[in-house]
Design a protein around this motif. Structure first.
Motif, short mmCIF file in Angstrom:
data_model
loop_
_atom_site.label_atom_id
_atom_site.label_comp_id
_atom_site.label_asym_id
_atom_site.label_seq_id
_atom_site.Cartn_x
_atom_site.Cartn_y
_atom_site.Cartn_z
N SER A 279 0.81 -1.21 0.00
CA SER A 279 0.00 0.00 0.00
C SER A 279 0.84 1.26 0.00
O SER A 279 0.46 2.27 -0.57
CB SER A 279 -0.94 0.02 1.21
OG SER A 279 -0.22 0.24 2.41
N HIS B 75 -2.76 -11.05 -1.32
CA HIS B 75 -3.60 -9.87 -1.64
C HIS B 75 -4.09 -9.90 -3.09
O HIS B 75 -3.74 -9.04 -3.90
CB HIS B 75 -2.83 -8.58 -1.39
CG HIS B 75 -2.22 -8.49 -0.02
ND1 HIS B 75 -2.96 -8.65 1.13
CD2 HIS B 75 -0.93 -8.27 0.40
CE1 HIS B 75 -2.16 -8.52 2.19
NE2 HIS B 75 -0.94 -8.31 1.78
N TYR C 116 -4.49 -3.47 -2.96
CA TYR C 116 -4.88 -2.43 -2.01
C TYR C 116 -6.05 -1.69 -2.66
O TYR C 116 -7.19 -2.06 -2.49
CB TYR C 116 -3.70 -1.52 -1.71
CG TYR C 116 -3.96 -0.47 -0.65
CD1 TYR C 116 -4.60 -0.80 0.55
CD2 TYR C 116 -3.53 0.83 -0.81
CE1 TYR C 116 -4.83 0.15 1.52
CE2 TYR C 116 -3.74 1.80 0.17
CZ TYR C 116 -4.40 1.46 1.32
OH TYR C 116 -4.63 2.42 2.28
N PHE C 117 -5.80 -0.69 -3.48
CA PHE C 117 -6.85 -0.14 -4.34
C PHE C 117 -6.25 0.83 -5.34
O PHE C 117 -5.16 1.37 -5.14
CB PHE C 117 -7.94 0.57 -3.52
CG PHE C 117 -7.51 1.85 -2.83
CD1 PHE C 117 -7.56 3.07 -3.48
CD2 PHE C 117 -7.06 1.83 -1.51
CE1 PHE C 117 -7.17 4.25 -2.86
CE2 PHE C 117 -6.68 2.99 -0.87
CZ PHE C 117 -6.73 4.21 -1.54
N ASP D 277 -10.79 -2.11 -6.94
CA ASP D 277 -9.86 -3.21 -6.70
C ASP D 277 -8.80 -3.27 -7.80
O ASP D 277 -9.00 -2.78 -8.92
CB ASP D 277 -10.61 -4.55 -6.67
CG ASP D 277 -11.38 -4.76 -5.37
OD1 ASP D 277 -11.18 -3.97 -4.43
OD2 ASP D 277 -12.17 -5.72 -5.32
N HIS E 166 -7.78 -8.74 0.35
CA HIS E 166 -7.65 -7.29 0.43
C HIS E 166 -6.65 -6.86 1.49
O HIS E 166 -6.82 -7.16 2.67
CB HIS E 166 -9.01 -6.64 0.72
CG HIS E 166 -9.96 -6.69 -0.41
ND1 HIS E 166 -10.91 -7.69 -0.55
CD2 HIS E 166 -10.13 -5.87 -1.48
CE1 HIS E 166 -11.62 -7.47 -1.66
NE2 HIS E 166 -11.16 -6.37 -2.23
N GLY F 272 -8.06 -4.51 4.31
CA GLY F 272 -9.49 -4.41 4.03
C GLY F 272 -10.32 -5.02 5.14
O GLY F 272 -9.81 -5.58 6.11
N HIS G 54 -6.72 6.24 3.00
CA HIS G 54 -7.34 4.94 3.24
C HIS G 54 -8.84 5.05 2.96
O HIS G 54 -9.46 6.08 3.27
CB HIS G 54 -7.10 4.50 4.68
CG HIS G 54 -7.57 3.10 4.97
ND1 HIS G 54 -8.89 2.81 5.26
CD2 HIS G 54 -6.90 1.93 5.00
CE1 HIS G 54 -9.02 1.51 5.46
NE2 HIS G 54 -7.82 0.95 5.30
#
Length: 597
Positions: free
Chosen positions: A36, A64, A68-69, A83, A147, A150, A413
């Motif tokens: 991340s 993962h 993260y995103f 995602d 995730h 997550g 976040h």
């Protein structure tokens, strides 16, 4: 893919690895969303230096699968997330091992994928990414490792149990039983319980004695990374019993590892570690105050120079000081290089950054104008908006010095509404203040590649945390090795790295944000801009950044300190009563340390 990373080969014998490095996130490659931000980048850089220097390490993290995103920003700076799915099956080889854990009162199967980090001499550090998406698992359990950071606290505790308990089970199933287990942050603290279970050889954990716990403690090293309370994971006692089961949960209670009635992963790691450290001199002091019942050392972070150094600088140093790749101390030899050549490398980096931004965003920037960079995880204590504290003064300053460009980037976040609000605040300021003299732009989706472009291409790196919440920070180190000075609050690494007017400038402490913003503007106007207008003097500044800070703030140096101070410390023999060591032991220890030099 980074030149220091490579897909796995099956020829590595991990049974000889004496150090196991556990981290919830590891930045292995720009193409793999297994990280991340700073913690994962540090972990990846650590392993890249381990590979370069021949360290006997193996690493464990989670797969993962959903990443993260990806950050998506609207025209008003509203962040939404998507995602970043990837398929381990089509990307990495399997470790060919499935282990079984008991979590939540049921069996959980865990497999692993392997990624090899390859060093400049060919040495490989195998990294095992644990994955619960295994046929036969409960459908909910199959998504446990999807995730990064997550889900809710229950999901997070299950993840951390997979990392700590599953990681130990996997390594031991593969025949690897290291002498040292390094917990990179408290997420991996449950590995201590797995080691205690193994030490007791099937006996109930309730029967563990202080001697048993000390046997585990002798194997464990713990690095804490944050003085921010939210950075220390805590879980309710009911969740602890539900996820870990009666035996493990009761053993944690009996060992005195709860804090304020909660399972605090930092305290669990502290309790079971023989060596604990913060990640900068100041952070070590702050952590010692936070945890006065434990001895906290400090080993200042670094960055993997070969990963973050731009191509023009790599070519220059390969020509002039080729030893830099295996020994970053050679960055001191930059003083034998004409500063004009350093300035020319930086200008290539700046042009590359601006060309990439023009292609990505349609916005054009002037390479002749002073350009500031501010990019990091968006959290309120990092104060992304301090630069914009006095808009009228900022505009006047930009006009006076002949123009100013400010590039922002960073993700909040998904659950941090205050962080998202900060992004919108910067967007709003940019809309109001952008003019011929002042350009402010927030770049979407801060990641590995954008981070490299920014730290290589801006003229000055800015960092404005609220003291003492910056544990270390590494983005400024990446900038320094590329000849980019910092203008920053004296916190984290910058306390050690700031040589005023030589490697950058300190934003003076103030009684409030207005006072610190005033100091920032004063330094820009009176110190930074005048020096920037003198190309010869600025080139010397760039040279100092590399020669002074690049030579120290690197993971080659950092890893040597971990090896000699934390992993395999040599006993201190009082000079008044010298004790002879067996020759074989002395040679072995010397050889091991030299392998990291």
């Amino acid at each position: 893919m980074s030149p220091s990373t490579a897909p796995s080969s099956d020829t590595i014998n991990i049974c000889s690895r004496t150090i196991a490095y556990f981290s919830m996130e590891i930045a292995l490659s720009p193409t793999l969303p297994t990280y991340s931000g700073g913690l994962g980048m540090l972990a990846g850089d650590t392993l890249r230096s381990a590979a370069d220097t021949g360290a006997p390490m193996v690493a464990v993290s989670l797969a993962h699968r959903r990443g993260y995103f990806r950050q998506i920003l609207s025209d008003l700076g509203q962040q939404t997330e998507a995602d970043v799915p990837w398929s381990p099956e089509s990307t990495l080889p399997s470790a060919n091992q499935i282990i079984a854990l008991t979590l939540q009162g049921r069996q959980l199967l865990v497999r692993a994928w392997r990624f090899d980090v390859k060093g400049v001499t060919g040495h490989v550090i195998p990294v095992y990414l644990l994955d619960t998406d295994v046929e036969g698992n409960d459908p909910w359990d199959r998504k446990l490792t999807d995730h990064l950071y997550g889900g809710d606290s229950y999901y997070r505790l299950c993840q951390e149990a997979v990392l700590g308990l599953g990681g130990i089970a996997l390594l031991h199933a593969l025949g690897c039983k290291p002498e040292v287990y390094h917990m990179n942050e408290g997420h991996a603290a449950l590995l201590s319980i797995a080691l205690l279970e193994e030490h007791l050889a099937g006996e109930p954990l309730a029967q563990a004695t202080d001697s048993d716990r000390d046997a585990v403690r002798k194997q464990c090293v713990f690095t804490t990374h944050t003085p921010v309370p939210a950075g220390h994971d805590q879980f309710g006692i009911d969740q602890m019993y539900q996820v870990l089961g009666q035996d493990r949960a009761a053993a944690i209670e009996a060992a005195g590892c709860l804090h304020n009635g909660l399972l605090n992963m930092t305290y669990l790691a502290l309790h079971f570690s023989r060596y604990v450290n913060g990640v900068a001199m100041q952070h070590g002091k702050v952590s010692q105050q936070m945890f006065p019942e434990y001895k906290v050392h400090s080993i200042t972070n670094g960055v993997h120079a070969a990963t973050w150094l731009s191509a023009p600088f790599q070519e220059l140093f390969d020509d002039e000081i080729p030893e830099w790749r295996t020994d970053n101390n050679y960055f001191r030899s930059v003083y034998g290089i004409d500063p004009a050549r350093i300035a020319a490398c930086h200008m290539k980096n700046k042009h590359r950054l601006f060309a990439t931004l023009a292609k990505r965003t349609g916005h054009y920037f002037n390479p002749g104008v002073l350009t500031l960079g501010f990019a990091r995880r968006v959290a309120t204590y990092k104060r992304a908006s301090l630069l914009l504290n006095d808009p009228s003064r900022l505009v006047a300053l930009a006009e006076k010095i002949g123009g100013l460009q400010i590039l922002f980037a960073g993700k909040a976040h998904p659950a941090d509404n205050a962080g998202k609000s900060l992004i919108r605040e910067v967007y709003s300021a940019a809309i109001k203040l952008n003019s011929l003299s002042l350009k402010i732009y927030y770049i979407e989706n801060y990641d590995w590649e954008l981070g490299a472009l920014l730290t290589q291409g801006v003229d000055v790196w800015v960092n404005t945390p609220r003291r003492p919440y910056e544990a270390s920070g590494t983005s400024g180190m990446k900038a320094a090795v590329n000849g980019v000075p910092s203008l920053s609050i004296l916190d984290g690494w910058w306390i050690e790295g700031c040589a005023e007017n030589t490697t950058g400038w300190a934003i003076e402490d103030g009684e409030n944000e207005e006072a610190e913003a005033d100091s920032l503007y004063d330094k820009l106007e009176q110190r930074v801009a005048p020096l920037f207008s003198n190309p010869q003097a600025w080139a010397k500044l760039q040279q100092h950044c590399i020669g002074i800070n690049g030579a120290f703030f690197n993971t080659h140096r950092m890893l040597r300190q971990y090896y000699s101070d934390a992993y395999f410390p040599q006993p201190v023999v009082p000079s008044a009563e010298p004790q002879a060591q067996p020759l074989a032991a002395t040679v072995e220890a010397t050889t091991a340390v030299r392998s990291l030099a």
